[in-house]
Design a protein around this motif. Sequence first.
Motif, PDB file in Angstrom:
ATOM      1  N   ALA A  27      22.155   0.740   1.924  1.00 32.87           N
ATOM      2  CA  ALA A  27      22.346   1.738   2.974  1.00 32.87           C
ATOM      3  C   ALA A  27      21.292   1.667   4.072  1.00 32.87           C
ATOM      4  CB  ALA A  27      22.337   3.139   2.355  1.00 32.87           C
ATOM      5  N   ILE A  28      20.123   1.083   3.778  1.00 27.05           N
ATOM      6  CA  ILE A  28      19.007   1.224   4.716  1.00 27.05           C
ATOM      7  C   ILE A  28      18.444  -0.091   5.249  1.00 27.05           C
ATOM      8  CG2 ILE A  28      18.277   3.427   3.726  1.00 27.05           C
ATOM      9  CD1 ILE A  28      16.185   1.941   2.105  1.00 27.05           C
ATOM     10  N   LEU A  29      18.708  -1.209   4.587  1.00 27.56           N
ATOM     11  CA  LEU A  29      17.997  -2.438   4.955  1.00 27.56           C
ATOM     12  C   LEU A  29      18.391  -2.979   6.322  1.00 27.56           C
ATOM     13  CD1 LEU A  29      16.973  -5.394   2.767  1.00 27.56           C
ATOM     14  CD2 LEU A  29      18.386  -5.875   4.763  1.00 27.56           C
ATOM     15  N   ALA A  30      19.660  -2.938   6.677  1.00 24.49           N
ATOM     16  CA  ALA A  30      20.136  -3.597   7.903  1.00 24.49           C
ATOM     17  C   ALA A  30      19.395  -3.113   9.141  1.00 24.49           C
ATOM     18  CB  ALA A  30      21.640  -3.373   8.064  1.00 24.49           C
ATOM     19  N   ASP A  31      19.027  -1.854   9.181  1.00 26.30           N
ATOM     20  CA  ASP A  31      18.353  -1.303  10.361  1.00 26.30           C
ATOM     21  C   ASP A  31      16.964  -1.889  10.578  1.00 26.30           C
ATOM     22  OD1 ASP A  31      20.528   0.299  10.883  1.00 26.30           O
ATOM     23  OD2 ASP A  31      19.686   2.063   9.900  1.00 26.30           O
ATOM     24  N   HIS A  32      16.426  -2.578   9.596  1.00 29.93           N
ATOM     25  CA  HIS A  32      15.051  -3.082   9.688  1.00 29.93           C
ATOM     26  C   HIS A  32      14.979  -4.592   9.893  1.00 29.93           C
ATOM     27  CE1 HIS A  32      13.351   0.807   8.355  1.00 29.93           C
ATOM     28  NE2 HIS A  32      14.441   0.881   7.632  1.00 29.93           N
ATOM     29  N   THR A  55      21.708  -9.204  -1.110  1.00 30.29           N
ATOM     30  CA  THR A  55      23.107  -8.950  -0.753  1.00 30.29           C
ATOM     31  C   THR A  55      23.201  -8.159   0.544  1.00 30.29           C
ATOM     32  OG1 THR A  55      23.291  -6.885  -2.022  1.00 30.29           O
ATOM     33  CG2 THR A  55      23.779  -8.922  -3.174  1.00 30.29           C
ATOM     34  N   ALA A  56      22.260  -7.230   0.761  1.00 28.70           N
ATOM     35  CA  ALA A  56      22.272  -6.444   1.994  1.00 28.70           C
ATOM     36  C   ALA A  56      22.002  -7.329   3.204  1.00 28.70           C
ATOM     37  CB  ALA A  56      21.230  -5.322   1.910  1.00 28.70           C
ATOM     38  N   VAL A  57      21.123  -8.326   3.045  1.00 28.17           N
ATOM     39  CA  VAL A  57      20.880  -9.269   4.138  1.00 28.17           C
ATOM     40  C   VAL A  57      22.143 -10.078   4.419  1.00 28.17           C
ATOM     41  CG1 VAL A  57      19.573 -11.319   4.843  1.00 28.17           C
ATOM     42  CG2 VAL A  57      18.401  -9.419   3.690  1.00 28.17           C
ATOM     43  N   GLU A  58      22.782 -10.574   3.375  1.00 21.82           N
ATOM     44  CA  GLU A  58      24.002 -11.361   3.564  1.00 21.82           C
ATOM     45  C   GLU A  58      25.084 -10.550   4.277  1.00 21.82           C
ATOM     46  OE1 GLU A  58      23.820 -14.544  -0.151  1.00 21.82           O
ATOM     47  OE2 GLU A  58      25.077 -12.749  -0.332  1.00 21.82           O
ATOM     48  N   GLU A  59      25.221  -9.273   3.908  1.00 19.10           N
ATOM     49  CA  GLU A  59      26.236  -8.436   4.540  1.00 19.10           C
ATOM     50  C   GLU A  59      25.904  -8.138   5.997  1.00 19.10           C
ATOM     51  OE1 GLU A  59      26.399  -5.071   1.985  1.00 19.10           O
ATOM     52  OE2 GLU A  59      27.296  -6.178   0.306  1.00 19.10           O
ATOM     53  N   ALA A  60      24.621  -7.972   6.303  1.00 11.98           N
ATOM     54  CA  ALA A  60      24.221  -7.649   7.677  1.00 11.98           C
ATOM     55  C   ALA A  60      24.272  -8.864   8.592  1.00 11.98           C
ATOM     56  CB  ALA A  60      22.809  -7.067   7.674  1.00 11.98           C
ATOM     57  N   TRP A  61      24.089 -10.055   8.040  1.00 12.45           N
ATOM     58  CA  TRP A  61      24.070 -11.292   8.819  1.00 12.45           C
ATOM     59  C   TRP A  61      25.161 -12.251   8.326  1.00 12.45           C
ATOM     60  CZ3 TRP A  61      18.113 -12.644   9.121  1.00 12.45           C
ATOM     61  CH2 TRP A  61      17.529 -11.889  10.155  1.00 12.45           C
ATOM     62  N   PRO A  62      26.435 -11.881   8.484  1.00 17.45           N
ATOM     63  CA  PRO A  62      27.505 -12.746   7.951  1.00 17.45           C
ATOM     64  C   PRO A  62      27.607 -14.091   8.652  1.00 17.45           C
ATOM     65  CG  PRO A  62      28.421 -10.982   9.286  1.00 17.45           C
ATOM     66  CD  PRO A  62      26.968 -10.663   9.113  1.00 17.45           C
ATOM     67  N   GLU A  63      27.181 -14.178   9.922  1.00 17.35           N
ATOM     68  CA  GLU A  63      27.315 -15.412  10.697  1.00 17.35           C
ATOM     69  C   GLU A  63      26.021 -16.203  10.769  1.00 17.35           C
ATOM     70  OE1 GLU A  63      30.320 -16.129  11.566  1.00 17.35           O
ATOM     71  OE2 GLU A  63      31.076 -14.170  10.958  1.00 17.35           O
ATOM     72  N   VAL A  64      24.936 -15.663  10.265  1.00 18.58           N
ATOM     73  CA  VAL A  64      23.640 -16.351  10.343  1.00 18.58           C
ATOM     74  C   VAL A  64      23.489 -17.276   9.143  1.00 18.58           C
ATOM     75  CG1 VAL A  64      21.135 -16.054  10.360  1.00 18.58           C
ATOM     76  CG2 VAL A  64      22.597 -14.422  11.578  1.00 18.58           C
ATOM     77  N   PRO A  65      23.194 -18.563   9.368  1.00 16.36           N
ATOM     78  CA  PRO A  65      22.976 -19.469   8.230  1.00 16.36           C
ATOM     79  C   PRO A  65      21.757 -19.017   7.412  1.00 16.36           C
ATOM     80  CG  PRO A  65      23.316 -20.701  10.262  1.00 16.36           C
ATOM     81  CD  PRO A  65      23.123 -19.267  10.667  1.00 16.36           C
ATOM     82  N   THR A 415      19.019   0.868 -11.385  1.00 20.62           N
ATOM     83  CA  THR A 415      19.484   1.487 -10.134  1.00 20.62           C
ATOM     84  C   THR A 415      19.427   0.516  -8.966  1.00 20.62           C
ATOM     85  OG1 THR A 415      17.270   2.277  -9.553  1.00 20.62           O
ATOM     86  CG2 THR A 415      18.641   3.730 -10.922  1.00 20.62           C
ATOM     87  N   LEU A 416      18.722  -0.605  -9.136  1.00 24.07           N
ATOM     88  CA  LEU A 416      18.566  -1.645  -8.120  1.00 24.07           C
ATOM     89  C   LEU A 416      17.710  -1.187  -6.946  1.00 24.07           C
ATOM     90  CD1 LEU A 416      22.181  -3.139  -8.184  1.00 24.07           C
ATOM     91  CD2 LEU A 416      20.214  -3.685  -9.639  1.00 24.07           C
ATOM     92  N   THR A 417      16.899  -0.175  -7.172  1.00 15.47           N
ATOM     93  CA  THR A 417      15.852   0.183  -6.220  1.00 15.47           C
ATOM     94  C   THR A 417      14.653   0.632  -7.027  1.00 15.47           C
ATOM     95  OG1 THR A 417      15.343   1.372  -4.187  1.00 15.47           O
ATOM     96  CG2 THR A 417      16.470   2.618  -5.919  1.00 15.47           C
ATOM     97  N   ASN A 418      13.549   0.914  -6.345  1.00 15.50           N
ATOM     98  CA  ASN A 418      12.345   1.296  -7.080  1.00 15.50           C
ATOM     99  C   ASN A 418      11.327   1.904  -6.117  1.00 15.50           C
ATOM    100  OD1 ASN A 418      10.357   1.602  -9.006  1.00 15.50           O
ATOM    101  ND2 ASN A 418       9.702  -0.527  -8.938  1.00 15.50           N
ATOM    102  N   VAL A 419      11.276   3.230  -6.067  1.00 18.84           N
ATOM    103  CA  VAL A 419      10.265   3.914  -5.267  1.00 18.84           C
ATOM    104  C   VAL A 419       9.426   4.823  -6.163  1.00 18.84           C
ATOM    105  CG1 VAL A 419      11.322   3.772  -2.991  1.00 18.84           C
ATOM    106  CG2 VAL A 419      12.047   5.573  -4.556  1.00 18.84           C
ATOM    107  N   ASN A 420       9.107   4.279  -7.323  1.00 19.02           N
ATOM    108  CA  ASN A 420       8.229   4.957  -8.261  1.00 19.02           C
ATOM    109  C   ASN A 420       8.912   6.146  -8.921  1.00 19.02           C
ATOM    110  OD1 ASN A 420       5.727   5.547  -9.605  1.00 19.02           O
ATOM    111  ND2 ASN A 420       4.687   4.547  -7.906  1.00 19.02           N
TER     112      ASN A 420
END
Length: 428
Positions: A27-32, A55-65, A415-420
């Motif tokens: 939900a949050i990675l693409a903006d950064h 996976t979030a990078v792949e989804e945000a950059w579908p056309e970037v090698p 949960t696939l995240t970790n903020v303590n």
Amino acid sequence: MGWDDTTSRAVLHRLFEAGIRAADPRAILADHLPEPPRGRVVVVGAGKSAAVMATAVEEAWPEVPLSGLVVTRYGHAVPTRRIEVVQASHPVPDAAGEQAARRILSLMQGLTADDLVLALISGGGSALLALPDGGLTLADKQAVNRALLASGAAIGEMNCVRRHLSAIKGGRLAAAAHPARVVTLAISDVPGDDPIAIASGPTVPDPTSFAEARAILARYGAEVPDAVAAHLAAAADETPKPGDPRLAGAEFRLIATPQMALEAVAAEARALGLPPLLLGDALEGEAAVLGTVLGGMARSVRAHSHPLPAPCLLLSGGETTVTIRPGTPKGGRGGRNSECLLGLALALDAAPGVWALMGDTDGIDGSEDNAGAILGPDTLRRARDAGIDPRLALSSHDSYGLFSTLGDTIVTGPTLTNVNDLRLVLIA
């Protein structure tokens, strides 16, 4: 709202889930993300969230090698198409983590100033990215990790030692990538969000020294292999320091932090008509002692409406420690959150109108299958009815055994995240 047992437990579960959602990379990675470069994009990473971040990078950059490799904890992998995912052991490193770290470091060879290294870093990365320096072996690092985990050392202290035994941490990964641009996207699981403390800072300068690493081991009386002691004493190859030109262009971007998760929980509590008091995102120390302190605060709310009147929510984060002292009976199954919760239960002594949930946002509290546990006013009575002595369970570090017997563990799976950790104390 009537704060009976069913309602209070349901609200605490809902609040805990709100904190986890706030740190979900999907939900949050693409903006950064930075702008794609003219050259190659090499994605590397380590941590409990590394695979889902990929996976979030792949989804945000579908056309970037894209190409690259990330390493995550066993059970935390998710499907990817272009970025390889390797699973390894946490909290004690294994050969899979060592091999993955070696491959990640090799990917830094031959890069140019037109290339981008996108580093996806999250909690757990220090153990997962295990590449012993010098003549050290994986067995040496495993022995040090076990000694530190049992010593009561804080996470920042443990990571200082780890950096000075590593060929990839403490800025060494970014230095190896020079002259490529390095952008780190990080999910913090450490009090204070210091970049060098998150996964032992593989892409940031290290202000600490070999001397500090030696002092930490001495302070806690941690017994380490002779090869480790000799390596630290020789101090032959310091980590890259602030001002190192190889790291001059490296960028570090925090995309999720413990404070962000706490603020999301606080907002959800307000929406439910439950005023929150945020005690901070960096509460540390012995788990059971912190539980006692929180119990005293809850009693003050009940008796004196201070520091605020009931109903309310005491909310905190940070990472406590559990020190296994000589002579402690073996076989205890615990975790810092369940131990803190048991300390709270004993401090409350069945005081009415108090419920609490404590859990690790990664879904694993210690080495068992639970994220944490939940308690209510009847926890001690139910434990004793089941033949469990709560004080003995605490002294033997068997808090998991107590809450599991009562059916009060919180099981989320990874949960696939970790903020303590999140600690929620609801006072009706």
